[in-house]
Design a protein around this motif. Structure first.
Motif, PDB file in Angstrom:
ATOM      1  N   ILE A   1       5.792 -44.583  17.267  1.00  0.00           N
ATOM      2  CA  ILE A   1       5.775 -43.976  18.608  1.00  0.00           C
ATOM      3  C   ILE A   1       7.051 -43.160  18.778  1.00  0.00           C
ATOM      4  N   PHE A   2       7.016 -42.236  19.729  1.00  0.00           N
ATOM      5  CA  PHE A   2       8.224 -41.420  19.915  1.00  0.00           C
ATOM      6  C   PHE A   2       8.352 -40.946  21.344  1.00  0.00           C
ATOM      7  N   GLU A   3       9.502 -40.386  21.638  1.00  0.00           N
ATOM      8  CA  GLU A   3       9.787 -39.768  22.927  1.00  0.00           C
ATOM      9  C   GLU A   3      10.318 -38.363  22.695  1.00  0.00           C
TER      10      GLU A   3
ATOM     11  N   LEU B   1      19.427 -29.186  23.827  1.00  0.00           N
ATOM     12  CA  LEU B   1      19.452 -30.084  22.664  1.00  0.00           C
ATOM     13  C   LEU B   1      18.268 -31.038  22.817  1.00  0.00           C
ATOM     14  N   TYR B   2      17.235 -30.832  21.999  1.00  0.00           N
ATOM     15  CA  TYR B   2      16.043 -31.692  22.048  1.00  0.00           C
ATOM     16  C   TYR B   2      16.403 -33.039  21.426  1.00  0.00           C
ATOM     17  N   LEU B   3      16.028 -34.109  22.093  1.00  0.00           N
ATOM     18  CA  LEU B   3      16.345 -35.463  21.595  1.00  0.00           C
ATOM     19  C   LEU B   3      15.052 -36.164  21.246  1.00  0.00           C
TER      20      LEU B   3
ATOM     21  N   ALA C   1      -0.333 -43.418  25.458  1.00  0.00           N
ATOM     22  CA  ALA C   1       0.830 -43.794  24.623  1.00  0.00           C
ATOM     23  C   ALA C   1       1.307 -42.546  23.881  1.00  0.00           C
ATOM     24  N   LYS C   2       2.630 -42.453  23.705  1.00  0.00           N
ATOM     25  CA  LYS C   2       3.142 -41.343  22.895  1.00  0.00           C
ATOM     26  C   LYS C   2       3.195 -41.853  21.459  1.00  0.00           C
ATOM     27  N   ALA C   3       1.997 -41.968  20.887  1.00  0.00           N
ATOM     28  CA  ALA C   3       1.846 -42.554  19.561  1.00  0.00           C
ATOM     29  C   ALA C   3       1.608 -41.438  18.554  1.00  0.00           C
TER      30      ALA C   3
ATOM     31  N   GLY D   1       5.825 -29.791  29.995  1.00  0.00           N
ATOM     32  CA  GLY D   1       6.167 -30.734  28.928  1.00  0.00           C
ATOM     33  C   GLY D   1       7.642 -30.599  28.613  1.00  0.00           C
ATOM     34  N   THR D   2       8.178 -31.579  27.903  1.00  0.00           N
ATOM     35  CA  THR D   2       9.604 -31.507  27.591  1.00  0.00           C
ATOM     36  C   THR D   2       9.898 -30.340  26.670  1.00  0.00           C
ATOM     37  N   ALA D   3       9.139 -30.244  25.588  1.00  0.00           N
ATOM     38  CA  ALA D   3       9.428 -29.183  24.623  1.00  0.00           C
ATOM     39  C   ALA D   3       9.182 -27.810  25.237  1.00  0.00           C
ATOM     40  N   VAL D   4       8.044 -27.645  25.929  1.00  0.00           N
ATOM     41  CA  VAL D   4       7.685 -26.316  26.434  1.00  0.00           C
ATOM     42  C   VAL D   4       8.371 -25.981  27.756  1.00  0.00           C
TER      43      VAL D   4
HETATM   44  C1  COI Z   1       7.547 -32.904  23.790  1.00  0.00           C
HETATM   45  O1  COI Z   1       7.168 -32.083  24.626  1.00  0.00           O
HETATM   46  O2  COI Z   1       8.689 -33.352  23.822  1.00  0.00           O
HETATM   47  C2  COI Z   1       6.661 -33.403  22.750  1.00  0.00           C
HETATM   48  O3  COI Z   1       6.832 -34.511  22.360  1.00  0.00           O
HETATM   49  C3  COI Z   1       5.671 -32.522  22.149  1.00  0.00           C
HETATM   50  C4  COI Z   1       6.031 -32.263  20.717  1.00  0.00           C
HETATM   51  C5  COI Z   1       4.819 -32.382  19.878  1.00  0.00           C
HETATM   52  C6  COI Z   1       6.724 -30.960  20.543  1.00  0.00           C
END
Ligand code: COI
Length: 355
Positions: free
Chosen positions: A69-71, A135-137, A192-194, A298-301
């Motif tokens: 899983i991740f964040e 800075l993406y974490l 879930a962020k799986a 979203g976080t990334a976008v």
């Molecule tokens: C995020 O927006 O942080 C994500 O986890 C999506 C990722 C696949 C870039």
């Protein structure tokens, strides 16, 4: 409880190799990582080390049964150069919800946040100052136990790495409404962020990209008509002056940007309705001229403006202009870099730990 995190600094920083004006997401990594191991029922030895490959047993259960899983979150800098984290406690609690769903141990919120702060403090020079950059974490957890068989693993790694990134989308995007493949079904792992959720999305996303679309718009598993979310984002529509976003029904990721945008829109006087919404309703609103804006969060976008949604035999046109989404985006970005008052108390300063 505050954690005692030991720190080993790199002897050879790679910072001078970074071109701050050209950093596509996920392609560069900072000098250090946070890591700790779960065994004998507890998290042990939290530490920061130079970033390195982590040895993996070929029978590590994450590789076979997908306990991973991740964040995703971002650190910014204010005008004084102080690093700022955006709502990190929400990421901690979402990671733990994902962990529970996947039969994995939870991470104490303090360990999560302290690990983040120490890492960001040490690698703060990697936070890009450019507008729209951050800075993406990436905090993540995976099963390390070497075992063949179906049960929860007994050992895990929890790691945080950091990756400077520039803006994700700079233009209005096109979505493909997917009716063959699904992302999440009732009772599944959709919220879930799986890692497995993303694995299942890769092939449909590639097919959508081959058709000229940027991301997939996921529909419900049973009827292919209710909108869930987009590839890496939640989605909002502005119809007749009000905002609508799919309700969190167990198949939709609890986006932290989603939550913040709802709070921001409400504070701007808009009505935001969380409910089921069908692709037919969006098509009808486009036809009768009441579909005013659509955007992903979203976080990334950050916020991605949507101009079109493609279906098998037609295209739903949204708009080339997204004035409210632009205003929300500008406000969010200004809060994140401390340019305007943090009236919602969203930001956490990383100060005392500054190396
Ligand atoms: C995020 O927006 O942080 C994500 O986890 C999506 C990722 C696949 C870039």
């Amino acid at each position: 409880m505050s954690y005692n995190i030991s720190i080993t600094k790199t002897q050879s920083s790679k910072l001078d190799q970074l071109d701050f004006d050209n950093i596509p997401l996920g392609t560069s990594f900072t000098d250090h990582m946070f890591i700790c191991e779960y065994k004998d029922g507890q998290w042990q030895n939290p530490r920061i080390e130079p970033l390195r490959p982590i040895p993996t047993h070929p029978a590590a259960m994450a590789l076979h049964y997908g306990q991973a899983i991740f964040e995703g979150m971002k650190a910014y800098k204010n005008a004084e150069g102080t690093p700022l984290l955006f709502r990190p406690e929400h990421n901690a609690s979402r990671l733990n919800k994902s962990a529970e769903r996947m039969g994995m141990p939870t991470v104490p919120e303090e360990l999560f946040v302290d690990g983040l702060k120490e890492l960001v403090a040490l690698d703060h020079a990697w936070i890009p100052p450019q507008q729209g950059s951050a800075l993406y974490l990436r905090p993540f957890m995976y099963a390390t136990e070497a075992f063949i068989g179906m049960r929860a693993a007994t050992s895990y790694n929890f790691v945080i790495m950091a990756s400077p990134s520039g803006p994700y989308f700079s233009k209005h995007i096109r979505l493909w409404a997917e009716k063959q493949f699904i992302r999440a079904a009732e009772g599944g792992t959709g919220e879930a962020k799986a890692a497995g959720n993303y694995a299942a999305a890769i092939r449909p996303t590639e097919l959508a990209k081959a058709k000229g679309y940027d991301q997939v718009l996921w529909l419900d598993a049973a009827e292919h008509k209710y909108i869930q979310e987009v590839g890496t984002m939640n989605i909002f529509f502005k119809i007749n002056g009000n905002f609508i976003t799919p309700e969190l029904d167990g198949s939709v990721l609890h986006g932290i940007t989603r939550l913040s945008v709802i709070e921001l829109l409400k504070s701007m006087g808009y009505q935001v309705i969380e409910r089921k919404i069908t692709i037919d309703e969006i098509r009808e609103a486009s036809r009768n001229g009441t579909l005013e804006e659509a955007f992903g969060t979203g976080t990334a976008v950050g916020i991605a403006y949507i101009k079109e949604i493609g279906l098998e035999n037609e295209t739903i046109h949204v708009s080339e202009e997204s004035p409210v989404a632009v205003e929300v985006n500008d406000t969010l970005n200004a809060i994140k870099i401390g340019k305007i008052d943090d009236r919602f108390s969203w930001m956490t300063e990383v100060q005392s730990q500054l190396a």
